[in-house]
Design an enzyme around this catalytic site. Structure first.
Site, PDB file in Angstrom:
ATOM      1  N   LYS A  36       0.852  -1.205   0.000  1.00  0.00           N
ATOM      2  CA  LYS A  36       0.000   0.000   0.000  1.00  0.00           C
ATOM      3  C   LYS A  36       0.885   1.252   0.000  1.00  0.00           C
ATOM      4  O   LYS A  36       2.092   1.170   0.257  1.00  0.00           O
ATOM      5  CB  LYS A  36      -0.909  -0.019   1.229  1.00  0.00           C
ATOM      6  CG  LYS A  36      -0.155  -0.006   2.559  1.00  0.00           C
ATOM      7  CD  LYS A  36      -1.030  -0.426   3.726  1.00  0.00           C
ATOM      8  CE  LYS A  36      -0.259  -0.398   5.027  1.00  0.00           C
ATOM      9  NZ  LYS A  36      -1.008  -1.009   6.142  1.00  0.00           N
ATOM     10  N   TYR A 257      17.151  28.828   9.760  1.00  0.00           N
ATOM     11  CA  TYR A 257      15.963  29.605  10.126  1.00  0.00           C
ATOM     12  C   TYR A 257      15.765  29.643  11.628  1.00  0.00           C
ATOM     13  O   TYR A 257      15.995  28.648  12.321  1.00  0.00           O
ATOM     14  CB  TYR A 257      14.718  29.003   9.485  1.00  0.00           C
ATOM     15  CG  TYR A 257      14.607  29.270   8.013  1.00  0.00           C
ATOM     16  CD1 TYR A 257      14.470  30.569   7.525  1.00  0.00           C
ATOM     17  CD2 TYR A 257      14.612  28.212   7.102  1.00  0.00           C
ATOM     18  CE1 TYR A 257      14.348  30.805   6.158  1.00  0.00           C
ATOM     19  CE2 TYR A 257      14.482  28.434   5.746  1.00  0.00           C
ATOM     20  CZ  TYR A 257      14.355  29.740   5.273  1.00  0.00           C
ATOM     21  OH  TYR A 257      14.239  29.962   3.937  1.00  0.00           O
TER      22      TYR A 257
HETATM   23  C1  LIG Z   1      -0.307  -1.978   6.766  1.00  0.00           C
HETATM   24  C2  LIG Z   1      -0.892  -3.245   7.216  1.00  0.00           C
HETATM   25  C3  LIG Z   1      -0.096  -4.384   7.381  1.00  0.00           C
HETATM   26  C4  LIG Z   1       1.424  -4.354   7.280  1.00  0.00           C
HETATM   27  O1  LIG Z   1       1.932  -3.818   8.456  1.00  0.00           O
HETATM   28  P1  LIG Z   1       3.526  -3.735   8.710  1.00  0.00           P
HETATM   29  O2  LIG Z   1       3.625  -3.252  10.099  1.00  0.00           O
HETATM   30  O3  LIG Z   1       4.048  -2.743   7.728  1.00  0.00           O
HETATM   31  O4  LIG Z   1       4.051  -5.097   8.496  1.00  0.00           O
HETATM   32  C5  LIG Z   1      -0.713  -5.577   7.683  1.00  0.00           C
HETATM   33  N1  LIG Z   1      -2.062  -5.643   7.835  1.00  0.00           N
HETATM   34  C6  LIG Z   1      -2.856  -4.556   7.723  1.00  0.00           C
HETATM   35  C7  LIG Z   1      -4.324  -4.691   7.910  1.00  0.00           C
HETATM   36  C8  LIG Z   1      -2.294  -3.325   7.419  1.00  0.00           C
HETATM   37  O5  LIG Z   1      -3.084  -2.247   7.318  1.00  0.00           O
END
Ligand SMILES: *Cc1c(COP(=O)(O)O)cnc(C)c1O
Length: 360
Positions: A36, A257
């Protein structure tokens, strides 16, 4: 050759290695690669191509992310972790053969009202303590029965939940969530999935038929206080910039800054060609490290949009044009995340489009 100011180099070998590692940790489970958010900023299309021979399925958050993968020719199973929101999405799920996570009763209703020509593969997600997505254990039996009698749903319904605290080996909540999940689905046949990266590494009892690896594939540590390298993971992304100026400042002179940092002594500084406009965290604290010619140099003053400044005390032979590592190979992203009070997930996702990325 003209140097790019800020680049990320992405390692195919490290990505493949980390996927193999995820399998080594959980040899009995099938592996879903979570890609994702553009594969946590690494580029979903390319990551999917490289991982296709290594994993059993992919997962994305949203339908549009899945469609991009289908368009780029990915044929494997793809789970859409947020499922669908509207009836109009259902024929697309069917056409593109996407697996839908069902986490709420409204989605069961949409499936009941739909008239699809085929059947969707469904993962029924159970709320066990994260209080984000999932049906309550008390609703589970009745919703499962409705899904089982629904002509739009494929026969083998799968079950899943998600852990809130699996990154902490000492937290009892993970075991409680696991027990709640197993009690809820007791007696029901169907594949199960609960483990994210942290649980793949730290909670072997959570290795069920399918595991969902995200962060670990990219080579950062999913466990609080433990180094990625000691978990056998290799960084996929290395973020590089260049030295674009070297300057002497006198004791008491301010840098950057807000003049929030003043030199404690006469010092030699280097200005580096990347800043928060490239995805380097603006809140990184003074003292966060970069690597200049394999030597540690610490951040001074505020990070600006296109530049940051480091202290060259203790570094030798630094010249304008030298390559600087901001995180990755030789400089764990988890350390930079800690210095900025954030997590490596946000740094990976936050690299901006002006940074040129290339796979090696
Ligand atoms: C993002 C996600 C994962 C992966 O999690 P990681 O901590 O990056 O391994 C697994 N399951 C769900 C439902 C997620 O949203």
């Amino acid at each position: 050759m003209i140097f790019a100011a800020a680049t990320v180099e992405l390692s195919r070998a490290a990505l493949q290695h980390n996927a193999k590692k995820a399998r080594e940790y959980a040899p009995k489970s099938k592996l879903i690669a979570v890609i994702k958010a553009n594969a946590y900023g690494h580029g979903a299309g390319q990551v999917a191509k490289i991982l296709a021979p290594e994993v059993d399925a992919f997962a994305v958050a949203r339908l549009d992310e899945a469609l991009v993968l289908r368009e780029s020719g990915i044929k494997q199973r793809i789970l859409v972790l947020q499922g669908f929101l509207q009836a109009e999405e259902l024929p697309i799920f069917q056409q593109e053969q996407l697996d839908a996570v069902v986490h709420s009763e409204y989605q069961v209703e949409l499936l009941e009202k739909s008239q699809l020509s085929g059947r969707l593969s469904v993962w029924l997600k159970i709320e066990t303590g994260m209080n984000r997505l999932g049906v309550q254990p008390s609703q589970f039996k009745s919703l499962l029965m409705r899904l089982r009698t629904c002509v739009s749903v494929a026969d083998d319904i799968q079950f899943m939940t998600h852990f809130a605290n699996a990154d902490d080996r000492k937290d009892p909540k993970t075991k409680q969530q696991e027990a709640c999940f197993l009690t809820t689905i007791k007696g029901e046949a169907g594949d199960r999935s609960v483990a994210n990266s942290a649980a793949i590494i730290a909670w072997p009892s959570a290795h069920l038929e399918w595991n969902r690896a995200g962060l670990m594939l990219y080579g950062a540590s999913p466990i609080i206080g433990e180094k990625a390298s000691s978990l056998g993971l290799m960084p996929v992304m290395t973020f590089y910039a260049r030295v674009i100026a070297i300057k002497q400042v006198k004791k008491g002179e301010a840098v950057g800054y807000g003049s929030s940092w003043q030199a404690p002594k006469d010092m030699l500084l280097a200005v580096i060609s990347a800043g928060y406009g490239d995805g380097y965290p603006r809140h990184a604290k003074a003292g966060a490290y970069v690597l200049v010619n394999n030597q540690l140099a610490s951040l001074v003053g505020r990070v600006s949009m296109d530049m940051l400044t480091v202290d060259l005390t203790g570094c030798s032979q630094v010249n304008v044009g030298d390559k600087v590592t901001l995180w990755g190979e030789g400089l764990p992203i988890d350390e930079i995340a800690n210095s900025a009070n954030t997590i490596s997930y946000t740094l990976m996702c936050g690299v901006t489009t002006r940074v040129k990325a290339s796979w090696v």
